[in-house]
Design a protein around this motif. Structure first.
Motif, PDB file in Angstrom:
ATOM      1  N   ASP A  16       0.830  -1.203   0.000  1.00 50.76           N
ATOM      2  CA  ASP A  16       0.000   0.000   0.000  1.00 50.76           C
ATOM      3  C   ASP A  16       0.866   1.255   0.000  1.00 50.76           C
ATOM      4  OD1 ASP A  16      -2.689   1.221   0.231  1.00 50.76           O
ATOM      5  OD2 ASP A  16      -1.893   1.939   2.155  1.00 50.76           O
ATOM      6  N   ASN A  17       1.986   1.211   0.745  1.00 50.53           N
ATOM      7  CA  ASN A  17       2.912   2.352   0.751  1.00 50.53           C
ATOM      8  C   ASN A  17       3.534   2.579  -0.626  1.00 50.53           C
ATOM      9  OD1 ASN A  17       2.467   2.816   3.481  1.00 50.53           O
ATOM     10  ND2 ASN A  17       4.194   1.531   4.130  1.00 50.53           N
ATOM     11  N   LEU A  18       3.709   1.479  -1.374  1.00 53.01           N
ATOM     12  CA  LEU A  18       4.283   1.593  -2.713  1.00 53.01           C
ATOM     13  C   LEU A  18       3.235   1.910  -3.773  1.00 53.01           C
ATOM     14  CD1 LEU A  18       6.741  -1.459  -2.634  1.00 53.01           C
ATOM     15  CD2 LEU A  18       7.327   0.957  -2.444  1.00 53.01           C
ATOM     16  N   GLY A  19       1.968   1.851  -3.394  1.00 53.58           N
ATOM     17  CA  GLY A  19       0.899   2.191  -4.321  1.00 53.58           C
ATOM     18  C   GLY A  19       0.586   1.121  -5.337  1.00 53.58           C
ATOM     19  N   VAL A  20       0.777  -0.149  -4.981  1.00 53.37           N
ATOM     20  CA  VAL A  20       0.469  -1.245  -5.902  1.00 53.37           C
ATOM     21  C   VAL A  20      -0.333  -2.302  -5.165  1.00 53.37           C
ATOM     22  CG1 VAL A  20       2.531  -0.888  -7.307  1.00 53.37           C
ATOM     23  CG2 VAL A  20       2.636  -2.462  -5.382  1.00 53.37           C
ATOM     24  N   THR A  21      -1.037  -3.124  -5.936  1.00 59.97           N
ATOM     25  CA  THR A  21      -1.751  -4.262  -5.372  1.00 59.97           C
ATOM     26  C   THR A  21      -0.972  -5.533  -5.674  1.00 59.97           C
ATOM     27  OG1 THR A  21      -3.068  -4.559  -7.377  1.00 59.97           O
ATOM     28  CG2 THR A  21      -3.971  -3.121  -5.660  1.00 59.97           C
ATOM     29  N   ILE A  22      -1.232  -6.564  -4.895  1.00 61.62           N
ATOM     30  CA  ILE A  22      -0.456  -7.785  -5.044  1.00 61.62           C
ATOM     31  C   ILE A  22      -0.662  -8.437  -6.407  1.00 61.62           C
ATOM     32  CG2 ILE A  22      -2.202  -9.348  -4.087  1.00 61.62           C
ATOM     33  CD1 ILE A  22       0.133 -10.719  -2.588  1.00 61.62           C
ATOM     34  N   GLU A  23      -1.836  -8.202  -7.017  1.00 60.48           N
ATOM     35  CA  GLU A  23      -2.100  -8.787  -8.329  1.00 60.48           C
ATOM     36  C   GLU A  23      -1.207  -8.194  -9.407  1.00 60.48           C
ATOM     37  OE1 GLU A  23      -4.412  -7.563  -6.339  1.00 60.48           O
ATOM     38  OE2 GLU A  23      -5.426  -9.400  -5.667  1.00 60.48           O
ATOM     39  N   ASN A  24      -0.660  -7.001  -9.171  1.00 57.60           N
ATOM     40  CA  ASN A  24       0.190  -6.332 -10.159  1.00 57.60           C
ATOM     41  C   ASN A  24       1.680  -6.633  -9.957  1.00 57.60           C
ATOM     42  OD1 ASN A  24      -1.995  -5.028 -11.362  1.00 57.60           O
ATOM     43  ND2 ASN A  24      -1.942  -3.360  -9.874  1.00 57.60           N
ATOM     44  N   VAL A  25       1.985  -7.427  -8.937  1.00 62.11           N
ATOM     45  CA  VAL A  25       3.386  -7.705  -8.626  1.00 62.11           C
ATOM     46  C   VAL A  25       3.810  -9.035  -9.258  1.00 62.11           C
ATOM     47  CG1 VAL A  25       5.087  -8.069  -6.801  1.00 62.11           C
ATOM     48  CG2 VAL A  25       3.227  -6.430  -6.468  1.00 62.11           C
ATOM     49  N   PHE A  26       4.822  -8.984 -10.109  1.00 66.90           N
ATOM     50  CA  PHE A  26       5.373 -10.195 -10.709  1.00 66.90           C
ATOM     51  C   PHE A  26       6.342 -10.886  -9.755  1.00 66.90           C
ATOM     52  CE2 PHE A  26       8.848 -12.141 -13.253  1.00 66.90           C
ATOM     53  CZ  PHE A  26       8.110 -13.190 -13.790  1.00 66.90           C
ATOM     54  N   LEU A  27       7.189 -10.095  -9.083  1.00 70.19           N
ATOM     55  CA  LEU A  27       8.181 -10.651  -8.173  1.00 70.19           C
ATOM     56  C   LEU A  27       8.382  -9.710  -6.993  1.00 70.19           C
ATOM     57  CD1 LEU A  27      10.360 -12.905  -7.746  1.00 70.19           C
ATOM     58  CD2 LEU A  27      11.978 -11.366  -8.866  1.00 70.19           C
ATOM     59  N   GLY A  28       8.369 -10.268  -5.793  1.00 71.86           N
ATOM     60  CA  GLY A  28       8.621  -9.485  -4.589  1.00 71.86           C
ATOM     61  C   GLY A  28       9.623 -10.201  -3.702  1.00 71.86           C
TER      62      GLY A  28
END
Length: 286
Positions: A199-211
């Motif tokens: 949330d601090n980075l302004g993205v949702t988990i569905e938009n993350v390819f790699l974390g």
């Protein structure tokens, strides 16, 4: 047995046999194989192909031949571990080819290497002048080990007596939009913490390819959208800045008071805090 059944049965049989041979042989990379191991591998593959496609061949004769070659390769590795003389006899010894910046021509000829081949090996080590090399050894596997002259070796934090923070394993906590709960637990985090960081980075988990989470608990992500600019969180820098501000405030309070005992207290604590900052600074730098 008809032709199709022969090919199917023999292929399955040899896949299992070759798999067993390679598992026994260990995890050596192709570049680490000795010439004997390399030739044995080619021979084993040739035997397998010949028996699989040779419709009149005896399957078990082929398996026996592969087992024999595989056993010799395994025995070669085992004896090489037990006996240094055996290893040097079959695989050769390391050869010095550059010493004090000078190419040892006789050793180079002995190993049947040309100057161009030597230069190519040096370039792979980011060395472009033989005069920059203090010592270079041609290893039995064919690669080269290079020691640069002392004045050309890059300076490390150890040379400057600088403390550095230890680095540990980085854990992948998001893969292809899915949370890896086991990895997340390994770094002492949970799904709630991950949601806050995203949330601090302004993205949702569905938009993350790699974390990934490093040993300091910092989350780095790669999104599906390569054009999306992700702000880099800097909690450690913020903490370092806050500590520096507190230390500066203590010194300022010491200057602003008329009481000798109070001034001494502020200066004493400012000094202690500065010592603490110096110790943790390597851990708080990004």
């Amino acid at each position: 047995m008809n032709e199709w059944m022969h090919i199917i049965v023999s292929s399955v049989l040899f896949v299992v046999t070759l798999f067993a041979i390679t598992k026994i042989g260990g995890k050596k990379q192709l570049s680490e194989l000795s010439f004997f191991e390399y030739v044995s591998g080619i021979t084993i593959g040739s035997i397998a192909g010949e028996v699989i496609m040779g419709l009149d061949g005896n399957l078990f004769h082929g398996v026996l031949a592969i087992v024999i070659f595989g056993s010799f390769t395994f025995l070669h590795d085992l004896l090489g571990i037990k006996s240094k003389k055996f290893s040097e006899f079959f695989e050769g010894k390391a050869t010095v080819i550059i010493k004090d910046g000078k190419v040892m021509e006789e050793n180079l000829k002995k190993e049947k290497y040309t100057i161009d081949e030597l230069n190519s090996l040096l370039r792979q080590k980011n060395v472009f002048k033989t005069s920059d090399v203090e010592f270079a050894v041609l290893e039995p596997k064919g690669d080269i080990s290079v020691l640069l002259k002392k004045e050309l070796i890059p300076i490390t934090p150890k040379d400057l007596n600088m403390p550095v923070a230890p680095e540990k394993e980085t854990y992948t906590v998001i893969m292809d939009g899915n949370v890896m709960h086991d990895q997340l637990a390994s770094v002492g985090k949970n799904k709630g913490w991950l949601d806050i960081e995203l949330d601090n980075l302004g993205v949702t988990i569905e938009n993350v390819f790699l974390g990934q989470v490093d040993s300091y608990g910092k989350l780095s992500i790669d999104t599906y959208d390569d054009q999306l600019q992700i702000p880099s969180p800097q909690p450690r820098k913020l903490l370092l800045a806050m500590l520096n501000k507190c230390q500066a405030d203590l010194e300022l309070f010491a200057l602003g008071t008329e009481s000798t005992s109070t001034k001494e207290m502020y200066n004493k604590n400012a000094k202690k805090l500065q010592e603490a900052i110096n110790k943790v600074r390597p851990f708080l730098k990004e």
